[in-house]
Design a protein around this motif. Structure first.
Motif, short mmCIF file in Angstrom:
data_model
loop_
_atom_site.label_atom_id
_atom_site.label_comp_id
_atom_site.label_asym_id
_atom_site.label_seq_id
_atom_site.Cartn_x
_atom_site.Cartn_y
_atom_site.Cartn_z
N GLY A 371 0.94 -1.27 0.10
CA GLY A 371 0.04 -0.02 -0.03
C GLY A 371 0.72 1.25 -0.04
O GLY A 371 0.16 2.46 0.45
N ILE A 372 2.20 1.34 -0.23
CA ILE A 372 3.09 2.57 -0.45
C ILE A 372 3.52 2.46 -1.67
O ILE A 372 3.67 1.52 -2.40
N ASN A 373 3.67 3.65 -2.25
CA ASN A 373 4.73 3.64 -3.24
C ASN A 373 5.98 4.03 -2.92
O ASN A 373 6.33 4.89 -1.97
N THR A 374 6.89 3.70 -3.81
CA THR A 374 8.26 4.08 -3.28
C THR A 374 8.94 4.74 -4.33
O THR A 374 8.79 4.38 -5.63
N VAL A 375 9.86 5.62 -3.99
CA VAL A 375 10.75 6.05 -5.18
C VAL A 375 12.01 5.88 -4.66
O VAL A 375 12.42 6.35 -3.51
N ASP A 376 13.31 5.86 -5.49
CA ASP A 376 14.43 5.66 -4.78
C ASP A 376 15.35 6.92 -4.96
O ASP A 376 15.36 7.72 -6.14
N ASN A 377 16.27 7.21 -4.10
CA ASN A 377 17.45 8.27 -4.01
C ASN A 377 18.59 7.44 -4.40
O ASN A 377 19.23 7.21 -3.32
N PRO A 378 18.90 7.18 -5.39
CA PRO A 378 20.19 6.46 -5.71
C PRO A 378 21.39 7.04 -5.13
O PRO A 378 22.42 6.29 -4.82
N ALA A 379 21.38 8.40 -5.10
CA ALA A 379 22.29 9.08 -4.56
C ALA A 379 22.31 9.40 -2.86
O ALA A 379 22.97 10.45 -2.30
N TYR A 380 21.66 8.36 -2.23
CA TYR A 380 21.35 8.73 -0.79
C TYR A 380 22.63 9.05 0.15
O TYR A 380 22.58 9.49 1.09
N GLU A 381 23.73 8.19 -0.19
CA GLU A 381 24.83 8.16 0.56
C GLU A 381 25.57 9.65 0.46
O GLU A 381 26.10 10.19 1.60
N THR A 382 25.39 10.30 -0.59
CA THR A 382 26.11 11.57 -0.67
C THR A 382 25.04 12.78 -0.67
O THR A 382 25.47 14.02 -0.58
N SER A 383 24.12 12.51 -0.74
CA SER A 383 22.94 13.79 -0.99
C SER A 383 22.22 13.90 0.48
O SER A 383 22.44 13.23 1.25
N GLY A 384 21.52 15.09 0.88
CA GLY A 384 20.64 15.31 1.82
C GLY A 384 19.29 14.91 1.89
O GLY A 384 18.81 14.54 0.70
N GLU A 385 18.66 15.47 2.80
CA GLU A 385 17.03 15.35 2.74
C GLU A 385 16.29 15.90 1.65
O GLU A 385 15.44 15.18 1.26
N VAL A 386 16.78 17.05 1.18
CA VAL A 386 16.00 17.76 0.30
C VAL A 386 16.17 16.98 -1.32
O VAL A 386 15.29 16.88 -1.95
N ALA A 387 17.47 16.50 -1.37
CA ALA A 387 17.67 15.73 -2.57
C ALA A 387 16.59 14.45 -2.66
O ALA A 387 15.99 14.03 -3.59
N SER A 388 16.42 13.73 -1.29
CA SER A 388 15.48 12.90 -1.46
C SER A 388 13.92 13.18 -1.70
O SER A 388 13.31 12.63 -2.46
N LEU A 389 13.87 14.48 -0.99
CA LEU A 389 12.42 15.05 -1.32
C LEU A 389 12.38 15.30 -2.75
O LEU A 389 11.09 14.99 -3.17
N ALA A 390 12.97 15.82 -3.37
CA ALA A 390 13.05 16.01 -4.75
C ALA A 390 12.68 14.68 -5.57
O ALA A 390 12.16 14.92 -6.72
N CYS A 391 13.26 13.88 -5.19
CA CYS A 391 13.13 12.30 -5.83
C CYS A 391 11.42 12.17 -5.80
O CYS A 391 10.91 11.28 -6.75
#
Ligand code: SPV
Ligand code: MG
Length: 551
Positions: A371-391
């Motif tokens: 029941g959830i959608n997922t989107v991946d932040n492939p650069a999670y190791e080097t990026s911050g929260e906002v980069a994740s949000l932008a995904c």
């Protein structure tokens, strides 16, 4: 009856009265045809096939109710079925009312009950109550002619709609009394005011029917039911000027054979393979039921409450949890038998927030909740929260919550936030436990607000967020942002625009959520503060996890 303004299943109101349309069909020199139905569904099928009218057969309605055609169903039970049939269709219905369910008085009351239910015409037969089907037994007793004429007169005098028709059914041929008696009765009923004569026969040839029609010579409209003399070519009936032909029971009989075969196949096969190939598709059922019209109407009439969505930031490992996050991200760490994220999703769902987009990163494939959608932040190791949000940018539309993936909160926290109508709202904990932050060397998103929390029940002056900062000094801090914010449709647009700006100025890769909030404030947004006092926690380390497990 006044102009018919009933809303039909197609949502349209029709003003042409069914009584008028039936009368035109009955009196037209052309031969018309009506088809048996016994409930709302079969009546709809009769109409969609193209028939101009429905025969509400006493035999079929009884059979469909599981009773005999011997007035076992009460007249009000039949009336109930007729109401469904009339509501389901826009073509006129001729009702088989047997002997009229009693004497003249019962019949005249019936007539107006039928008119009230949008029935166009009624047929009564000159037999005795309780009736017996014409094809059963022999020498059925007939009603007294004068008594039956009184019944017809009473019905005609009572009818509140001038175009309603009363058809008198002559059973003299059925009872074996011969053509002369049939003609004598037909004449009497015609004189009494009947709008048409139904002449019935159980012979396998149509001779007596054709003979009657020739003798009758269209003194009034003639209706026939060629159930037994079905092999007679229809043109023979046209040639003698039959006005209306009733195909009297074939939908009910078709239902019996089809239901028998379907039941047998399923019973013997113990599966649905044959049935799925041979029965109407489920989609058909929804088409016949008119579901499309209902969903259009819902769009038109149901108050639209914006569906609140949520984006959950859950890309990080949470390395302070050490062993626990070797093979899964922090959001999937177990809290009393359920992953943390599962609990968070449950909290959102409980508050009616069902469309959830979770931004994954570390061990993304382990985030597999239903029941959830997922989107991946492939650069999670080097990026911050906002980069994740932008995904999850595609999900940041309309009313939308943004949440950290490592928090838990009591239901009132989310409900308070959902109730806030500001374009941007943030949940700030006024009991922000400075000591704990210091002793655990934990980073706290401290909030400076336009005014402090007072705890006064009557205090409803709005507080605005003026700054988020992990380094804020104690005097300036009014609380801790718990990592939960809400954006209205306009707020989401502001958020999107800010993300675009951060993308183009290159700041997005390393920005934190507090950077983003501060940029929004600098750009003129005034996030509203929803103050709480506890009732939540976040999970950063083993100490937090222990608290979470006791939450
Ligand atoms: C009916 O359909 O109920 C009729 C016609 O009355 S018949 O069964 O032929 O009598
Ligand atoms: Mg009948």
């Amino acid at each position: 009856m006044s102009e018919n303004v009933l809303a039909f299943p197609d949502g349209k109101a029709r003003t042409t009265r069914k009584t008028t349309r039936f009368r035109e069909m009955l009196t037209s020199p052309e031969t018309s045809f009506i088809m048996e139905a016994h409930n709302g569904l079969s009546a709809k099928i009769v109409e969609e096939t193209g028939f101009e009218g429905v025969w509400a057969s006493g035999l079929s309605v009884s059979a469909a109710l599981g009773v005999r055609d011997s007035n076992e169903a009460s007249w009000t039970q039949v009336l109930e079925v007729l109401e469904f049939m009339a509501d389901a269709t826009s073509i006129p219905i001729l009702v088989d009312a047997d002997t009229g369910y009693g004497n003249f008085n019962n019949f005249r009351r019936l007539v107006n009950k039928l008119i009230q239910r949008d029935i166009a015409a009624v047929c009564i037969e000159d037999k005795l109550f309780p009736k017996t089907n014409s094809f059963l037994g022999a020498n059925q007793p007939l009603a007294d002619i004068d008594e039956f004429c009184g019944k017809i007169k009473a019905g005609k005098d009572a009818q509140a709609d001038d175009d309603f028709s009363v058809i008198a059914r002559v059973e003299a041929l059925i009872a074996g009394w011969g053509l002369d008696e049939a003609l004598r009765r037909a004449e009497a009923y015609h004189e009494a005011g009947a709008d048409g004569i139904l002449i019935h026969s159980k012979e396998s040839v149509a001779d007596e029917i054709l003979a009657f029609a020739k003798e009758w010579a269209n003194r009034s409209p003639v209706v026939i039911v060629p159930t037994k003399y079905y092999a007679t070519p229809t043109d023979h009936f046209r040639d003698v000027g039959i006005n209306l032909i009733i195909w009297a029971n074939h939908n009910m009989r078709a239902a019996i054979s089809s239901m028998r075969e379907t039941s047998r196949q399923i019973f013997e096969n113990q599966n649905l393979m044959w049935a799925e190939e041979n029965v109407a598709r489920l989609g058909d059922v929804f088409v016949i039921a008119g579901n499309e019209e209902l969903s259009e109407a819902e769009d038109r009439y149901l108050a639209k409450r914006a569906e609140t969505k949520a984006v959950v930031l859950a890309a990080t490992r949470g390395s302070k949890l050490e062993d626990l996050t070797v093979d899964r991200p922090k959001c999937m760490v177990d809290v009393r038998g359920k992953p943390l994220l599962h609990r968070l999703v449950g909290s959102f769902n409980d508050a009616g927030v069902r469309e959830l987009t979770v931004v994954t990163g570390y061990k993304a494939d382990t985030v597999n909740l239903p029941g959830i959608n997922t989107v991946d932040n492939p650069a999670y190791e080097t990026s911050g929260e906002v980069a994740s949000l932008a995904c999850a940018k595609d999900a940041l539309k309309g009313e939308c919550l943004v949440s950290y993936g490592d928090i838990m909160f009591r239901s009132h926290v989310l409900n308070q936030l959902l109730d806030c109508e500001a374009d941007i709202a943030v949940v700030i904990d006024a009991n922000w436990q400075q000591e704990r932050a210091e002793s655990m060397k934990r980073t706290v998103d401290l909030a400076a607000c336009s005014r402090a929390y007072t705890g006064d029940y009557f205090d409803d002056e709005i507080a605005e967020l003026t700054r988020l900062d992990t380094e804020l000094d104690t005097e300036s801090a009014n609380g801790e942002w718990i990592g939960l914010a809400k954006f209205s449709e306009k707020g989401s647009a502001l958020l999107q625009a800010e993300l675009d700006r951060m993308e183009s100025d290159g700041s997005i890769a390393s920005a934190s959520m507090i950077d983003l909030m501060n940029r929004l404030i600098d750009a003129g947004a005034k996030p509203q503060v929803v103050y709480i006092t506890g009732g939540w926690l976040d999970v950063n380390d083993a100490f937090d996890l222990a608290r979470a497990r006791n939450f």
